[in-house]
Design a protein around this motif. Structure first.
Motif, PDB file in Angstrom:
ATOM      1  N   THR A   1      51.812 109.524  44.311  1.00 57.66           N
ATOM      2  CA  THR A   1      50.750 109.124  43.380  1.00 57.66           C
ATOM      3  C   THR A   1      50.409 107.649  43.552  1.00 57.66           C
ATOM      4  O   THR A   1      51.188 106.868  44.108  1.00 57.66           O
ATOM      5  CB  THR A   1      51.160 109.342  41.904  1.00 57.66           C
ATOM      6  N   ARG A   2      49.239 107.313  43.026  1.00 60.60           N
ATOM      7  CA  ARG A   2      48.821 105.917  42.943  1.00 60.60           C
ATOM      8  C   ARG A   2      48.979 105.444  41.495  1.00 60.60           C
ATOM      9  O   ARG A   2      49.016 106.244  40.565  1.00 60.60           O
ATOM     10  CB  ARG A   2      47.358 105.757  43.346  1.00 60.60           C
ATOM     11  N   GLU A   3      49.011 104.142  41.321  1.00 57.53           N
ATOM     12  CA  GLU A   3      49.026 103.580  39.967  1.00 57.53           C
ATOM     13  C   GLU A   3      47.787 104.046  39.206  1.00 57.53           C
ATOM     14  O   GLU A   3      46.691 104.115  39.765  1.00 57.53           O
ATOM     15  CB  GLU A   3      49.070 102.054  40.017  1.00 57.53           C
ATOM     16  N   GLY A   4      47.969 104.388  37.943  1.00 54.54           N
ATOM     17  CA  GLY A   4      46.869 104.825  37.094  1.00 54.54           C
ATOM     18  C   GLY A   4      46.595 106.312  37.131  1.00 54.54           C
ATOM     19  O   GLY A   4      45.799 106.813  36.324  1.00 54.54           O
ATOM     20  N   GLU A   5      47.232 107.053  38.068  1.00 54.26           N
ATOM     21  CA  GLU A   5      47.042 108.501  38.118  1.00 54.26           C
ATOM     22  C   GLU A   5      47.939 109.194  37.092  1.00 54.26           C
ATOM     23  O   GLU A   5      48.768 108.561  36.438  1.00 54.26           O
ATOM     24  CB  GLU A   5      47.292 109.009  39.540  1.00 54.26           C
TER      25      GLU A   5
END
Length: 264
Positions: free
Chosen positions: A54-58
């Motif tokens: 995942t990416r940050e904010g997901e």
């Protein structure tokens, strides 16, 4: 991999574990992590998976919230979160733990995740609150049949002693969850095998077969995890060794981390 914040140019410095055997010295206990909940998650597992997929904010979805391990890792890693459980007592504990949280958006609800209508309603409300349509990662750490009975709730999977019924319920949960996971994203199931009626029931293998036969997915990894500090099973001179030698079985000290990619 486009679904993370890793700097591949700095790959030599990365502490992301890409081996299929994870040997963990002891359970992480920093921050909000505690070991008050028998059978709870090892924080290092969601930490590794969340950073890789995942990416940050997901948004990370956890249908077996438990004592909140994955939620706390999402908070540490700046990922948003949706989590459900049927255990009201432990749910209240997690709510209290999160009272001072401010850096992520999250939704936690008491929900029977095997019930399609109830799950749909909880997900619709949670996603609306997070202003989203889908989640980007799914992480499931279900109970292993009735080895540990967490509640007396009929909807609690730990009330199920029959492997076939357990797998059917897990397929209901997986169906519900995958309908909200974006295509081409990843999900993981952390599960162990069990010993019942004088033989090993290979829940992990059975679950792989069920998922592969019912959904268009790719199995991306089978990781074996062992934690050296497994209470009650440490050392070569413990009672568990005596019991094993006095019988014909081997001591369970591992779990499987199954990683899939959703292709539909």
């Amino acid at each position: 991999m486009k679904y993370n914040n890793l700097n591949i140019k700095e790959w030599k410095k990365s502490d992301i574990n890409v081996d299929s055997l994870w040997l963990i010295d002891q359970r992480e206990k920093s921050g909000k992590h505690s070991n008050i909940y028998h059978g709870n998650f090892i924080p290092q597992i969601p930490n590794q998976l969340i950073r890789r997929y995942t990416r940050e904010g997901e948004i990370v979805l956890d249908p077996f919230l438990g004592s909140g391990t994955t939620l706390y890792e999402c908070e540490n890693l700046n990922r948003n979160f949706i989590g459900f459980d049927v255990n009201e007592k432990i749910f209240n504990f997690v709510e209290n733990q999160m009272q001072d949280q401010s850096n992520i958006e999250y939704e936690i609800r008491i929900t029977d995740v095997s019930n399609q209508a109830e799950f749909q309603s909880s997900m619709d409300s949670s996603l609306k609150s997070l202003r989203a349509d889908k989640v980007q990662f799914l992480l499931m750490h279900p109970p292993y049949l009735d080895i540990i009975k967490f509640t007396e709730n009929k909807a609690d999977l730990s009330q199920i002693s029959d492997a076939a019924l357990f797998l059917a319920k897990m397929m209901d949960v997986t169906t519900n969850c995958l309908s909200f996971l974006e295509k081409d994203r990843y999900f993981s199931v952390v599960i162990g095998d069990v010993y019942k009626n004088g033989e090993v029931i290979p829940l992990s293998s059975l679950l792989i077969n069920e998922i592969k036969s019912k959904f268009k997915v790719k199995l991306k990894g089978i990781v074996v995890k062992n934690i050296a500090g497994n209470r009650g099973k440490q050392g070569t001179g413990g009672i568990w060794k005596y019991r094993a030698l006095n019988s014909d079985y081997f001591i369970f000290k591992h779990e499987y981390i199954l990683v899939f990619k959703k292709m539909f």
